[in-house]
Enzyme design. Sequence first.
Site: not given
Ligand code: F6R
Length: 609
Positions: A2, A27, A77, A103-104, A482, A486, A489, A505, A604
């Site tokens: 949020c 957010r 969110w 937010n929270g 990673e 990517k 997500e 395994h 994010k």
């Molecule tokens: C994946 C992604 C998330 C963040 C995770 C941590 O693309 O962006 O997995 O890496 O939510 O976020 P931060 O780095 O802001 O603590």
Amino acid sequence: MCGIVGYVGKARCVEVLMEGLRNLEYRGYDSAGLALQLGGRIETIKRPGRLDNLAEALEERNGHLSAAHTGVGHTRWATHGRPSEANAHPQLGNGGSVAVVHNGIIENFAELKEELKERGVTFSSETDTEVIAHLLAQRVEAGEPLREALASALRRLRGSFAVAAVSAKEPGKVVAARKQSPLVVGQGAGENYLASAVQALLKQTRRFLVVENGEIVELTGSSVGIFTLDGESVERESFEVEWEAEAIELGGYEDYMLKEIHDQPSALRNTLSGRVDSGGAVDLPEVDLAGVERIAVVGCGTAYHAGLLGKEAIERLARIPVEVAVSSEYRYAHLVGDEKTLVVAISQSGETTDTLAAIEAARAFGGRILAVTNTQGSLITREADAVLLTKAGPEIGVAATKTFLAQIAALYLLALGLARAKGATPEEELRELGRDLRRAPEKVEETLGLLEGRVEEAASLFEEARCALFLGRGSSYPVALEGALKLKEISYLPAEGYPAGEMKHGPIALVDEHSPVVAVLGQGLTREKSLSNVEETVARGASVISVARENDSAARRMSRVVLPVPEAPGILDPFVSSVPLQLLAYRVAKGRALDVDKPRNLAKSVTVE
Ligand code: F6R
């Protein structure tokens, strides 16, 4: 999660709030809304879904709301209550005498709601936020000034929050407060702002004040007051953010993610600049590297993957044992450590609740905390003993790209610095690695050039795919993890990252013609061993995409498509190998007509547990 914004000043309130929400949409994008003071009343306008829906609704009001000077806004969110207009913020108290954005999470909202219902309050949403609005309205109706009323309401709440509110009774004023969730105040001339993050306001100002846990802010057009819950005034120095407003523009790219992938050379240049000289000597004055005997690295998602790469480099060069943990597990684990333990907490946003909690847990055993973050003034910078800033610039796309590479660069600098402080690797070798590391921006640039037009063919192998496997060994393993993250997500395709040698395994059972295998080959022994592991998947019908040197004939023989990376020193392997995987995920998602910048269900900045 949020985003909240607030504004007091001139008759451009709607414009500033909408611009702020646009920059905070990463957010959360389940709904959006504004509450504006107009003619002694509060007008709200809210819409479920993306911010564009709210923008359309505003247009339909034909500028009727554009006279407002004061207001608050929200992008959601969803936590409590599905995405809908009723559950969108702002939430109103007492039929609209006050409006609140939040937010929270309010942990005791259910009991407060019962109590308020017993006192005759009618609820019109399923949100936890509505209890704040009613508590606040009751105090205001009882005659308390808005700021004091907010302090009284907050005393009843358990949980985490950043809230902002307006009251019909106090025109030209916004009040706000925070506990755990982020909140900054922006300062202007004859106008003042607040937001969950500085990037919301970069077009308005670069001068900010942080708000600490448990403080209340009172904004008017000409003043910013910060107070304790007991009403004592607090002095606070402002700071200037380094980010330029242009950094949050698309700059001709179709999406932020694509822009940010192409920003990587400059993100790396800025992160390395001034920290490793042309002779390869590393200087990190911000971190005390003496006396470290043990390291714990914590982070979530992409940050965790960067941490795995940090471990490999630190153990190899500095010979210091490193444990890497997902923050949400670390915070509840039976931690081993002491004051000689350095806890490296990695967080792009600097706001992730689990990572902040992991820091708190490490404090209990006396650990020294180093934050690796991309966000100046963020919560983590205030919780840590030292801060190593990645200088990737603001990242808007929800999927982390340039901040991942910048985190790896910061951790490699740390590994070189620690190795030198420990005397664990000969000085000349460290300098050579330092000189190699300086070439990361140039090599990533070269990779982007080599991949031009090559990724589409690899992406086409995913058209019929039902899942994908990403394999790597050594430093290519975190890169594979990673790459899988990517892909899943942003394209919603199930993907697993696995150590190539571990396939037999279990996961090899997944392999068939509908499960492409992406092999991150790397160099040397890792490459040779991975080649044989990947051959075993070819024998079982897998379509293989390799990330390999262009002249790697073994990779070419085995693969349907090779995504080429340039010749580069070994320390640069994770940098160059990550880029093709980012672009692959991007192309697969675009092929499915998905919004790569705002994938479903995600936000994010993850400010809930
Ligand atoms: C994946 C992604 C998330 C963040 C995770 C941590 O693309 O962006 O997995 O890496 O939510 O976020 P931060 O780095 O802001 O603590």
